[in-house]
Motif scaffolding. Structure first.
Motif, PDB file in Angstrom:
ATOM      1  N   GLN A 103      49.168  38.804  40.803  1.00 49.38           N
ATOM      2  CA  GLN A 103      48.535  37.909  41.775  1.00 49.38           C
ATOM      3  C   GLN A 103      48.430  38.574  43.143  1.00 49.38           C
ATOM      4  O   GLN A 103      47.434  38.400  43.858  1.00 49.38           O
ATOM      5  CB  GLN A 103      49.338  36.612  41.889  1.00 49.38           C
ATOM      6  CG  GLN A 103      48.658  35.529  42.724  1.00 49.38           C
ATOM      7  CD  GLN A 103      47.325  35.110  42.132  1.00 49.38           C
ATOM      8  OE1 GLN A 103      47.231  34.737  40.972  1.00 49.38           O
ATOM      9  NE2 GLN A 103      46.276  35.177  42.944  1.00 49.38           N
ATOM     10  N   MET A 104      49.440  39.344  43.513  1.00 50.30           N
ATOM     11  CA  MET A 104      49.413  40.044  44.796  1.00 50.30           C
ATOM     12  C   MET A 104      48.278  41.060  44.833  1.00 50.30           C
ATOM     13  O   MET A 104      47.574  41.192  45.846  1.00 50.30           O
ATOM     14  CB  MET A 104      50.765  40.739  45.035  1.00 50.30           C
ATOM     15  CG  MET A 104      50.945  41.269  46.451  1.00 50.30           C
ATOM     16  SD  MET A 104      52.597  42.001  46.703  1.00 50.30           S
ATOM     17  CE  MET A 104      53.613  40.523  46.655  1.00 50.30           C
ATOM     18  N   ILE A 105      48.084  41.770  43.724  1.00 54.79           N
ATOM     19  CA  ILE A 105      46.996  42.744  43.650  1.00 54.79           C
ATOM     20  C   ILE A 105      45.642  42.037  43.719  1.00 54.79           C
ATOM     21  O   ILE A 105      44.731  42.477  44.433  1.00 54.79           O
ATOM     22  CB  ILE A 105      47.096  43.570  42.348  1.00 54.79           C
ATOM     23  CG1 ILE A 105      48.359  44.449  42.384  1.00 54.79           C
ATOM     24  CG2 ILE A 105      45.852  44.446  42.165  1.00 54.79           C
ATOM     25  CD1 ILE A 105      48.648  45.154  41.076  1.00 54.79           C
ATOM     26  N   ILE A 106      45.502  40.911  42.995  1.00 58.67           N
ATOM     27  CA  ILE A 106      44.250  40.151  43.003  1.00 58.67           C
ATOM     28  C   ILE A 106      43.923  39.648  44.403  1.00 58.67           C
ATOM     29  O   ILE A 106      42.790  39.778  44.884  1.00 58.67           O
ATOM     30  CB  ILE A 106      44.336  38.958  42.021  1.00 58.67           C
ATOM     31  CG1 ILE A 106      44.376  39.459  40.574  1.00 58.67           C
ATOM     32  CG2 ILE A 106      43.146  38.011  42.214  1.00 58.67           C
ATOM     33  CD1 ILE A 106      44.617  38.376  39.552  1.00 58.67           C
ATOM     34  N   ASN A 107      44.944  39.107  45.073  1.00 60.25           N
ATOM     35  CA  ASN A 107      44.729  38.604  46.443  1.00 60.25           C
ATOM     36  C   ASN A 107      44.345  39.730  47.391  1.00 60.25           C
ATOM     37  O   ASN A 107      43.497  39.561  48.268  1.00 60.25           O
ATOM     38  CB  ASN A 107      45.989  37.908  46.947  1.00 60.25           C
ATOM     39  CG  ASN A 107      46.275  36.604  46.215  1.00 60.25           C
ATOM     40  OD1 ASN A 107      45.391  36.052  45.562  1.00 60.25           O
ATOM     41  ND2 ASN A 107      47.495  36.125  46.317  1.00 60.25           N
ATOM     42  N   GLY A 108      44.971  40.888  47.212  1.00 60.96           N
ATOM     43  CA  GLY A 108      44.655  42.026  48.060  1.00 60.96           C
ATOM     44  C   GLY A 108      43.226  42.509  47.860  1.00 60.96           C
ATOM     45  O   GLY A 108      42.523  42.830  48.819  1.00 60.96           O
ATOM     46  N   ILE A 109      42.793  42.560  46.587  1.00 62.37           N
ATOM     47  CA  ILE A 109      41.427  42.985  46.282  1.00 62.37           C
ATOM     48  C   ILE A 109      40.412  41.977  46.841  1.00 62.37           C
ATOM     49  O   ILE A 109      39.389  42.367  47.424  1.00 62.37           O
ATOM     50  CB  ILE A 109      41.229  43.143  44.761  1.00 62.37           C
ATOM     51  CG1 ILE A 109      42.077  44.324  44.265  1.00 62.37           C
ATOM     52  CG2 ILE A 109      39.759  43.349  44.412  1.00 62.37           C
ATOM     53  CD1 ILE A 109      42.080  44.488  42.762  1.00 62.37           C
ATOM     54  N   LYS A 110      40.702  40.687  46.670  1.00 59.78           N
ATOM     55  CA  LYS A 110      39.818  39.643  47.207  1.00 59.78           C
ATOM     56  C   LYS A 110      39.673  39.773  48.715  1.00 59.78           C
ATOM     57  O   LYS A 110      38.568  39.702  49.266  1.00 59.78           O
ATOM     58  CB  LYS A 110      40.353  38.258  46.859  1.00 59.78           C
ATOM     59  CG  LYS A 110      40.130  37.821  45.423  1.00 59.78           C
ATOM     60  CD  LYS A 110      40.655  36.409  45.221  1.00 59.78           C
ATOM     61  CE  LYS A 110      40.369  35.914  43.799  1.00 59.78           C
ATOM     62  NZ  LYS A 110      40.901  34.535  43.603  1.00 59.78           N
ATOM     63  N   GLY A 111      40.796  39.965  49.399  1.00 57.40           N
ATOM     64  CA  GLY A 111      40.755  40.084  50.856  1.00 57.40           C
ATOM     65  C   GLY A 111      40.057  41.344  51.320  1.00 57.40           C
ATOM     66  O   GLY A 111      39.279  41.325  52.283  1.00 57.40           O
ATOM     67  N   ALA A 112      40.303  42.463  50.632  1.00 51.80           N
ATOM     68  CA  ALA A 112      39.731  43.734  51.032  1.00 51.80           C
ATOM     69  C   ALA A 112      38.218  43.776  50.871  1.00 51.80           C
ATOM     70  O   ALA A 112      37.496  44.382  51.679  1.00 51.80           O
ATOM     71  CB  ALA A 112      40.367  44.868  50.229  1.00 51.80           C
ATOM     72  N   PHE A 113      37.721  43.109  49.815  1.00 55.38           N
ATOM     73  CA  PHE A 113      36.286  43.144  49.541  1.00 55.38           C
ATOM     74  C   PHE A 113      35.575  41.830  49.911  1.00 55.38           C
ATOM     75  O   PHE A 113      34.396  41.659  49.616  1.00 55.38           O
ATOM     76  CB  PHE A 113      36.052  43.450  48.061  1.00 55.38           C
ATOM     77  CG  PHE A 113      36.466  44.842  47.668  1.00 55.38           C
ATOM     78  CD1 PHE A 113      35.628  45.927  47.884  1.00 55.38           C
ATOM     79  CD2 PHE A 113      37.715  45.073  47.099  1.00 55.38           C
ATOM     80  CE1 PHE A 113      36.009  47.205  47.530  1.00 55.38           C
ATOM     81  CE2 PHE A 113      38.109  46.350  46.751  1.00 55.38           C
ATOM     82  CZ  PHE A 113      37.255  47.427  46.956  1.00 55.38           C
ATOM     83  N   GLY A 114      36.308  40.914  50.558  1.00 52.04           N
ATOM     84  CA  GLY A 114      35.717  39.664  51.003  1.00 52.04           C
ATOM     85  C   GLY A 114      35.228  38.786  49.873  1.00 52.04           C
ATOM     86  O   GLY A 114      34.182  38.114  50.010  1.00 52.04           O
TER      87      GLY A 114
END
Length: 213
Positions: A201-212
């Motif tokens: 989940q942390m990786i998913i949230n990070g990817i979502k935030g990084a790529f908007g």
């Protein structure tokens, strides 16, 4: 208020899985095998205090660390998720994560003549309990907390974990007697499963935030 309570429960559960104080019981007993009960309690107290101070310090200065290295919280979340995932995979196999402390380090501290302060701080508090995974997690949660009450909840969860660490280490002999080596491995695997979902989940949230996304 209800939202803060939920936030506290999530934070506490996550930190409990990462720090895994029950999994630290065999190491604690190994490095304190020749000490009296009073000395063990003294080490448990100093370990808990060190864990609290370490995690609170990194939680408070995390935003400045991000700024200094020019790293975004999303990038840190992705890196932290990968780190936690590695820890989780090792825990799922019933092993003590080598991200925290290696077998050689454990044996080294068991054989050396060291002071109570040294044992409490290294290897017990750092890196066994408040290791890279726990430090990364509190930094990210603090950075993502939108308000002062939310940030205070992060600190409260850290204090609660430190108290839990103290209780577990003070009861180390009883826990080992009741759970045994197999029981501790089963709990470690359970914590590893929880940690796996947190890491993903942390990786998913990070990817979502990084790529908007």
């Amino acid at each position: 208020m209800i939202e803060l309570v939920k936030y506290f429960v999530i934070l506490y559960g996550g930190l409990f899985a990462i720090t895994n104080p029950v999994g630290a019981v065999p190491v604690f007993l190994g490095v304190t095998h020749d000490l009296s009960r009073g000395e063990r309690h003294e080490i448990a107290t100093k370990t808990a205090i060190t864990v609290a101070l370490t995690l609170i310090t990194f939680a408070l200065i995390g935003q400045w660390i991000f700024r200094f290295f020019g790293s975004s919280t999303d990038a840190f979340a992705i890196a932290g998720g990968i780190l936690l995932f590695k820890m989780a995979m090792e825990m799922l196999s019933g092993k003590l994560s080598t991200v925290k402390i290696s077998r050689e380090e454990t044996e080294e501290f068991s054989e050396e003549v060291v002071t109570l302060e040294e044992v409490a701080v290294i290897p017990l508090a750092i890196p066994l309990i408040s290791g890279p995974g726990a430090i990364t997690t509190v930094m990210i949660y603090m950075a993502k907390s939108p308000s002062i009450p939310a940030k205070a909840t992060v600190i409260a969860s850290i204090v609660a974990i430190a108290v839990t660490v103290w209780l577990v280490l003070c009861s180390a002999n009883g826990i080992k007697a009741r759970l045994g080596r197999v029981g501790i491995k089963v709990m470690t695997r359970m914590m590893g499963l929880i940690l796996t979902s947190m890491a993903v989940q942390m990786i998913i949230n990070g990817i979502k935030g990084a790529f908007g996304l």
